[in-house]
Design an enzyme around this catalytic site. Structure first.
Site, mmCIF file in Angstrom:
data_model
loop_
_atom_site.group_PDB
_atom_site.id
_atom_site.type_symbol
_atom_site.label_atom_id
_atom_site.label_comp_id
_atom_site.label_asym_id
_atom_site.label_seq_id
_atom_site.Cartn_x
_atom_site.Cartn_y
_atom_site.Cartn_z
ATOM 1 N N GLY A 10 0.838 -1.212 0.000
ATOM 2 C CA GLY A 10 0.000 0.000 0.000
ATOM 3 C C GLY A 10 0.867 1.253 0.000
ATOM 4 O O GLY A 10 1.862 1.303 0.715
ATOM 5 N N ARG A 18 1.009 -5.043 -5.180
ATOM 6 C CA ARG A 18 1.244 -6.232 -4.348
ATOM 7 C C ARG A 18 1.470 -7.363 -5.352
ATOM 8 O O ARG A 18 0.714 -7.501 -6.301
ATOM 9 C CB ARG A 18 0.023 -6.520 -3.477
ATOM 10 C CG ARG A 18 -0.378 -5.323 -2.599
ATOM 11 C CD ARG A 18 -1.481 -5.713 -1.628
ATOM 12 N NE ARG A 18 -2.231 -4.552 -1.155
ATOM 13 C CZ ARG A 18 -1.845 -3.759 -0.168
ATOM 14 N NH1 ARG A 18 -0.717 -3.966 0.454
ATOM 15 N NH2 ARG A 18 -2.614 -2.734 0.213
ATOM 16 N N ASP A 26 6.086 -5.241 6.080
ATOM 17 C CA ASP A 26 6.709 -6.536 6.388
ATOM 18 C C ASP A 26 6.741 -7.473 5.178
ATOM 19 O O ASP A 26 7.738 -8.162 4.948
ATOM 20 C CB ASP A 26 5.935 -7.233 7.517
ATOM 21 C CG ASP A 26 6.372 -6.705 8.881
ATOM 22 O OD1 ASP A 26 7.396 -5.993 8.943
ATOM 23 O OD2 ASP A 26 5.681 -7.012 9.871
ATOM 24 N N THR A 78 4.308 2.407 5.650
ATOM 25 C CA THR A 78 2.906 1.964 5.734
ATOM 26 C C THR A 78 2.158 2.897 6.677
ATOM 27 O O THR A 78 2.717 3.315 7.704
ATOM 28 C CB THR A 78 2.766 0.507 6.240
ATOM 29 O OG1 THR A 78 1.376 0.268 6.547
ATOM 30 C CG2 THR A 78 3.581 0.218 7.487
ATOM 31 N N ASP A 88 -0.133 1.914 8.480
ATOM 32 C CA ASP A 88 -0.675 1.088 9.571
ATOM 33 C C ASP A 88 0.174 1.099 10.851
ATOM 34 O O ASP A 88 -0.316 0.690 11.906
ATOM 35 C CB ASP A 88 -0.826 -0.373 9.114
ATOM 36 C CG ASP A 88 -1.750 -0.516 7.918
ATOM 37 O OD1 ASP A 88 -2.574 0.386 7.703
ATOM 38 O OD2 ASP A 88 -1.642 -1.528 7.199
ATOM 39 N N ASP A 146 2.351 -0.897 11.636
ATOM 40 C CA ASP A 146 2.375 -2.272 12.167
ATOM 41 C C ASP A 146 3.693 -3.000 11.884
ATOM 42 O O ASP A 146 3.705 -4.200 11.641
ATOM 43 C CB ASP A 146 1.190 -3.065 11.593
ATOM 44 C CG ASP A 146 1.237 -3.150 10.075
ATOM 45 O OD1 ASP A 146 2.038 -2.424 9.445
ATOM 46 O OD2 ASP A 146 0.475 -3.954 9.504
ATOM 47 N N ARG A 177 -5.488 -2.473 8.661
ATOM 48 C CA ARG A 177 -5.419 -3.927 8.423
ATOM 49 C C ARG A 177 -5.672 -4.668 9.731
ATOM 50 O O ARG A 177 -6.764 -4.535 10.284
ATOM 51 C CB ARG A 177 -4.066 -4.300 7.821
ATOM 52 C CG ARG A 177 -4.074 -5.651 7.138
ATOM 53 C CD ARG A 177 -2.730 -5.963 6.528
ATOM 54 N NE ARG A 177 -2.427 -5.103 5.393
ATOM 55 C CZ ARG A 177 -2.844 -5.323 4.154
ATOM 56 N NH1 ARG A 177 -3.589 -6.375 3.888
ATOM 57 N NH2 ARG A 177 -2.544 -4.506 3.178
#
Ligand code: F6P
Length: 324
Positions: free
Chosen positions: A14, A75, A106, A128, A130, A132, A174
């Site tokens: 993303g 992706r 990741d 990202t 996120d 995360d 996500r």
């Protein structure tokens, strides 16, 4: 003297605001170090298709203020397979690329790890919205995404208040709840639903809304992290249980776009320049991170083995001040 002559950069997964600032820094720091810089378009998918362009100082002029990524992103399922990775490494060699910077999450770092294992010096930069990625407290784009979400939630709060409604607002992330958690505190929401919370008791949420209403609160904001479940269905259940008119809004991809904040521009630029320094020093299989107030780098294998949870104290604060 660096043995590396030509470096490549790609963005993968993303997109996130600030990726362009990182690309610009990589190109300019690369040129300052006497390197040639190539852009690989559309992430690993573009690598497999040899979609490679030359980048010079002018080609990245002014892009630090633009959201998205000038290199496009994708992706790529083929890159999870050994044949795909072998082909990617072959394309890098055919194009004389002996150092690579991968900007992504990741999943993208797993590809970077495999490329490094096949002998091309490779560095990962966390990109990202996120947040995360376990090894780092900062990822490119999170700051802009949270500010965009916060601004949108402020606007929804205005109309929710006028109509004395309850609003369920779904944010991205996500399987992570960082955007939701930050927005609960920044926007003063009544509650959040995040995937990390061990158990979620819908009855508690409904009781909080009812008790806040009894105490005189005229509107209610509930932030739902997308990894939790359908906001539309939750809105219907909350309306049925409370009798308060309830609307759901999914903020969606608006959170991924827009001009990056100063923090995202500056941190992404720093990480970009840092990645070139690492390549020039002969490093490989490293990921750049921001930890304890400093930029640093870690082995990708070590970074991918780490786990991230939400900050317990931040969560406690969000719960405490969400009560009316
Ligand atoms: O990882 C960034 C992210 O925006 C997530 O928050 C979200 O789940 C996902 O990407 C959406 O992906 P896509 O744009 O492919 O639908």
């Amino acid at each position: 003297m660096s043995e590396i002559k030509t470096i490549g950069v790609l963005t993968s997964g993303g997109d996130s605001p600030g990726m362009n600032a990182a690309i610009r820094a990589i190109v300019r720091a690369g040129i300052a170090n006497g390197l040639q810089v190539k852009g690989i378009c559309r992430g690993y998918a573009g690598l497999l298709g040899s979609e490679i362009i030359d980048l010079d100082s002018r080609s990245v002029s002014g892009i630090q203020s633009r959201g998205g990524t000038i290199l496009y992103t994708a992706r790529c399922k083929e890159f999870y397979k050994a044949e795909g990775i072998d082909r990617g490494v072959q394309v890098l060699r055919e194009n004389g690329i002996d150092g690579l910077v991968v900007i992504g999450g990741d999943g993208s770092f797993r590809g970077a790890q495999e490329i490094a294992a096949r002998g091309i010096n490779t560095i990962g930069i966390p990109g990202t919205i996120d947040l995360d990625i376990a090894c780092t407290e900062y990822t490119i784009g999170f700051d802009t995404a949270v500010n965009t979400a916060m601004d949108a939630i402020d606007k929804i709060t205005d109309t929710s208040m006028s109509h004395e409604r309850c609003s369920i607002i779904e944010v991205m992330g996500r399987n992570a709840g960082f955007i939701a958690l930050w927005c609960q505190i920044a926007n003063g929401a009544d509650g959040i639903l995040i995937p990390e919370a061990e158990k979620f008791d819908e009855r508690d949420l409904i009781d909080t809304i009812l008790s806040n209403r009894q105490k005189g609160k005229k509107h209610h904001i509930i932030i739902n992290a997308e990894g939790v479940g359908s906001s539309m269905r939750l809105a219907r259940r909350v309306e049925a249980a409370t009798g308060i008119e309830t609307r759901a809004t999914i903020l969606g991809h608006i959170q991924r776009g827009g001009s990056p904040t100063a923090k995202d521009r500056v941190y992404a630029s720093t990480m970009g320049a840092y990645s070139v320094d690492l390549l020039c020093s002969g490093a490989t299989n490293r990921v750049i991170a921001y930890r304890n107030g400093h930029f640093t780098d870690l082995d990708i294998d070590e970074a991918l083995a780490m786990k991230k949870t939400i900050d317990e104290y931040q969560f406690l604060v969000s719960q405490m001040i969400g009560q009316y």
